[in-house]
Design a protein around this motif. Structure first.
Motif, mmCIF file in Angstrom:
data_model
loop_
_atom_site.group_PDB
_atom_site.id
_atom_site.type_symbol
_atom_site.label_atom_id
_atom_site.label_comp_id
_atom_site.label_asym_id
_atom_site.label_seq_id
_atom_site.Cartn_x
_atom_site.Cartn_y
_atom_site.Cartn_z
ATOM 1 N N VAL A 164 0.861 -1.182 0.000
ATOM 2 C CA VAL A 164 0.000 0.000 0.000
ATOM 3 C C VAL A 164 0.892 1.225 0.000
ATOM 4 O O VAL A 164 1.651 1.447 0.950
ATOM 5 C CB VAL A 164 -0.936 0.036 1.233
ATOM 6 C CG1 VAL A 164 -1.767 1.309 1.224
ATOM 7 C CG2 VAL A 164 -1.836 -1.189 1.254
ATOM 8 N N ALA A 165 0.831 2.004 -1.057
ATOM 9 C CA ALA A 165 1.715 3.164 -1.191
ATOM 10 C C ALA A 165 1.144 4.357 -0.431
ATOM 11 O O ALA A 165 0.727 5.360 -1.025
ATOM 12 C CB ALA A 165 1.915 3.500 -2.665
ATOM 13 N N ASP A 166 1.120 4.248 0.881
ATOM 14 C CA ASP A 166 0.641 5.336 1.745
ATOM 15 C C ASP A 166 1.858 6.026 2.341
ATOM 16 O O ASP A 166 2.475 5.523 3.287
ATOM 17 C CB ASP A 166 -0.251 4.763 2.844
ATOM 18 C CG ASP A 166 -0.889 5.850 3.697
ATOM 19 O OD1 ASP A 166 -0.446 7.024 3.618
ATOM 20 O OD2 ASP A 166 -1.830 5.538 4.449
ATOM 21 N N LEU A 167 2.227 7.169 1.778
ATOM 22 C CA LEU A 167 3.448 7.851 2.181
ATOM 23 C C LEU A 167 3.386 8.389 3.601
ATOM 24 O O LEU A 167 4.412 8.797 4.158
ATOM 25 C CB LEU A 167 3.749 8.993 1.199
ATOM 26 C CG LEU A 167 3.984 8.570 -0.261
ATOM 27 C CD1 LEU A 167 4.297 9.787 -1.120
ATOM 28 C CD2 LEU A 167 5.093 7.539 -0.347
ATOM 29 N N SER A 168 2.190 8.403 4.199
ATOM 30 C CA SER A 168 2.082 8.864 5.586
ATOM 31 C C SER A 168 2.522 7.780 6.571
ATOM 32 O O SER A 168 2.682 8.050 7.760
ATOM 33 C CB SER A 168 0.638 9.283 5.892
ATOM 34 O OG SER A 168 -0.236 8.156 5.858
ATOM 35 N N LEU A 169 2.705 6.538 6.081
ATOM 36 C CA LEU A 169 3.105 5.421 6.922
ATOM 37 C C LEU A 169 4.598 5.167 6.802
ATOM 38 O O LEU A 169 5.209 5.490 5.779
ATOM 39 C CB LEU A 169 2.340 4.155 6.517
ATOM 40 C CG LEU A 169 0.821 4.173 6.666
ATOM 41 C CD1 LEU A 169 0.231 2.872 6.110
ATOM 42 C CD2 LEU A 169 0.428 4.363 8.117
ATOM 43 N N PRO A 170 5.205 4.556 7.819
ATOM 44 C CA PRO A 170 6.600 4.135 7.689
ATOM 45 C C PRO A 170 6.738 3.144 6.538
ATOM 46 O O PRO A 170 5.777 2.460 6.154
ATOM 47 C CB PRO A 170 6.900 3.455 9.035
ATOM 48 C CG PRO A 170 5.879 3.991 9.986
ATOM 49 C CD PRO A 170 4.658 4.266 9.162
ATOM 50 N N LEU A 171 7.939 3.041 5.986
ATOM 51 C CA LEU A 171 8.172 2.164 4.842
ATOM 52 C C LEU A 171 7.693 0.738 5.098
ATOM 53 O O LEU A 171 7.005 0.132 4.278
ATOM 54 C CB LEU A 171 9.666 2.145 4.485
ATOM 55 C CG LEU A 171 10.187 3.299 3.634
ATOM 56 C CD1 LEU A 171 11.700 3.188 3.485
ATOM 57 C CD2 LEU A 171 9.521 3.317 2.271
ATOM 58 N N LEU A 172 8.073 0.189 6.266
ATOM 59 C CA LEU A 172 7.732 -1.206 6.543
ATOM 60 C C LEU A 172 6.242 -1.415 6.706
ATOM 61 O O LEU A 172 5.727 -2.504 6.436
ATOM 62 C CB LEU A 172 8.478 -1.690 7.790
ATOM 63 C CG LEU A 172 10.011 -1.710 7.693
ATOM 64 C CD1 LEU A 172 10.626 -2.244 8.979
ATOM 65 C CD2 LEU A 172 10.461 -2.551 6.512
ATOM 66 N N SER A 173 5.523 -0.378 7.137
ATOM 67 C CA SER A 173 4.071 -0.493 7.301
ATOM 68 C C SER A 173 3.344 -0.485 5.966
ATOM 69 O O SER A 173 2.177 -0.868 5.887
ATOM 70 C CB SER A 173 3.549 0.648 8.174
ATOM 71 O OG SER A 173 4.048 0.550 9.489
ATOM 72 N N GLN A 174 4.025 -0.057 4.907
ATOM 73 C CA GLN A 174 3.417 -0.051 3.581
ATOM 74 C C GLN A 174 3.461 -1.430 2.925
ATOM 75 O O GLN A 174 2.808 -1.657 1.910
ATOM 76 C CB GLN A 174 4.130 0.969 2.688
ATOM 77 C CG GLN A 174 3.984 2.407 3.170
ATOM 78 C CD GLN A 174 4.739 3.394 2.299
ATOM 79 O OE1 GLN A 174 4.686 3.329 1.074
ATOM 80 N NE2 GLN A 174 5.442 4.314 2.922
ATOM 81 N N LEU A 175 4.235 -2.334 3.509
ATOM 82 C CA LEU A 175 4.352 -3.688 2.975
ATOM 83 C C LEU A 175 3.324 -4.612 3.615
ATOM 84 O O LEU A 175 3.001 -4.473 4.790
ATOM 85 C CB LEU A 175 5.749 -4.243 3.255
ATOM 86 C CG LEU A 175 6.916 -3.601 2.498
ATOM 87 C CD1 LEU A 175 8.230 -3.997 3.152
ATOM 88 C CD2 LEU A 175 6.898 -4.013 1.035
ATOM 89 N N GLY A 176 2.812 -5.566 2.834
ATOM 90 C CA GLY A 176 2.007 -6.637 3.399
ATOM 91 C C GLY A 176 2.914 -7.629 4.100
ATOM 92 O O GLY A 176 4.145 -7.531 4.036
ATOM 93 N N SER A 177 2.325 -8.610 4.765
ATOM 94 C CA SER A 177 3.133 -9.573 5.520
ATOM 95 C C SER A 177 4.055 -10.367 4.600
ATOM 96 O O SER A 177 5.214 -10.625 4.936
ATOM 97 C CB SER A 177 2.222 -10.523 6.302
ATOM 98 O OG SER A 177 1.305 -11.182 5.430
#
Length: 291
Positions: free
Chosen positions: A97-110
């Motif tokens: 999920v390319a949500d730039l408001s989140l940390p890089l690792l949080s943009q990745l799925g499991s």
């Protein structure tokens, strides 16, 4: 995004356990309303029982374990000199999920988090190896390849070592794009353990023979439980959403393997390597990393 690709995604999604069993339930309800009660009730009961079973740990593990067991984990042994040093580390794409408001690792799925984490681990173990990351953007603003690259760089992997392939949309296209890059080279292929059998088969079909480095194993037990062979508490057999997701992951891979087997018999898809390869510098014949 092509219509054929979208149709494939829609069909694949509808054939997953939850939507498929819901469709069967709706058909059953329609039959009940049409006075075909026996057939209708049978379909509804079949769907409910199947959904409950797929949501239990024993059934989910029984489905996914055969896939994960086909390729053993790749363990780095720094104490043993490697006569054939690893030259390439390939990390296949996954949902993000390319949500730039989140940390890089949080943009990745499991799945993506497990894959790029192992890719970085192997890149640190083999500092001369290239890191090849792939995966398209889909409906997101940034591709898996670009996100993987950003994560790797944030953990100290030099940008010059990374090759990004943001165009391949599925595992077949990833194999087509990457196979020419690793020809005659020692490469590690990093993807989810359940996905590895299909990925390796597709890479082998393209004449590439990387070494499997599976991650993200789901059917796992603690060492204590394996040694004692103790029975699990009864409450662990209750249906849970995470076990349904595990069954869905296995189901998706079996559908993919079936599709590839049918494709081999009926039709061989042809694509040119240049559709997905990184751009070449006009001043040199060497493939340059896409940065």
């Amino acid at each position: 995004m092509g219509s054929v690709f979208l149709a494939k995604k829609w069909l694949g999604s509808l054939l997953l356990p939850l939507p498929l069993l819901l469709i069967i339930s709706l058909i059953g309800l329609v039959l009940v309303l049409k006075q075909h009660k026996r057939s209708g009730v049978s379909l509804v009961l079949f769907a409910i029982i199947s959904l409950c079973l797929l949501s239990t740990r024993p059934v989910a593990n029984a489905l996914i374990a055969p896939l994960e067991a086909q390729h053993p984990p790749y363990l780095v042994d720094v104490s043993t000199p490697n006569t054939d040093p690893i030259q390439d580390i390939i990390v296949l794409g996954a949902a993000q999920v390319a949500d730039l408001s989140l940390p890089l690792l949080s943009q990745l799925g499991s799945a993506g988090l497990a894959r790029i984490s192992e890719g970085i681990h192997l890149s640190l173990a083999y500092p001369d190896a290239r890191l090849i990351v792939s995966g398209y953007a889909g409906s997101e603003g940034r591709s898996s390849a670009e996100l993987y690259s950003a994560v790797a760089q944030s953990f100290g992997i030099n940008k010059s070592r990374i090759i990004e392939l943001p165009l391949p949309q599925d595992t077949f296209e990833e194999a087509v794009a990457i196979a020419p890059l690793i020809k005659g080279r020692q490469a590690l292929l990093v993807t989810s353990a359940s996905h590895m059998p299909r990925a390796m088969r597709l890479f082998n079909d393209q004449g590439a023979h990387p070494t499997a480095a599976p991650v993200g194993h789901l059917a796992k037990e603690s060492l204590q439980h394996k040694e004692s062979r103790a029975k699990l508490p009864l409450y662990t057999y209750l249906p849970k959403a995470r076990y349904l997701e595990r069954s869905e992951t296995a189901w998706h891979e079996y559908l993919g393997l079936l599709k590839e087997a049918v494709s081999r018999q009926l039709y061989v898809k042809t694509l040119t390597d240049s559709d997905f390869l990184p751009r070449k510098n006009t001043e040199s014949t060497e493939v340059k990393p896409r940065l």
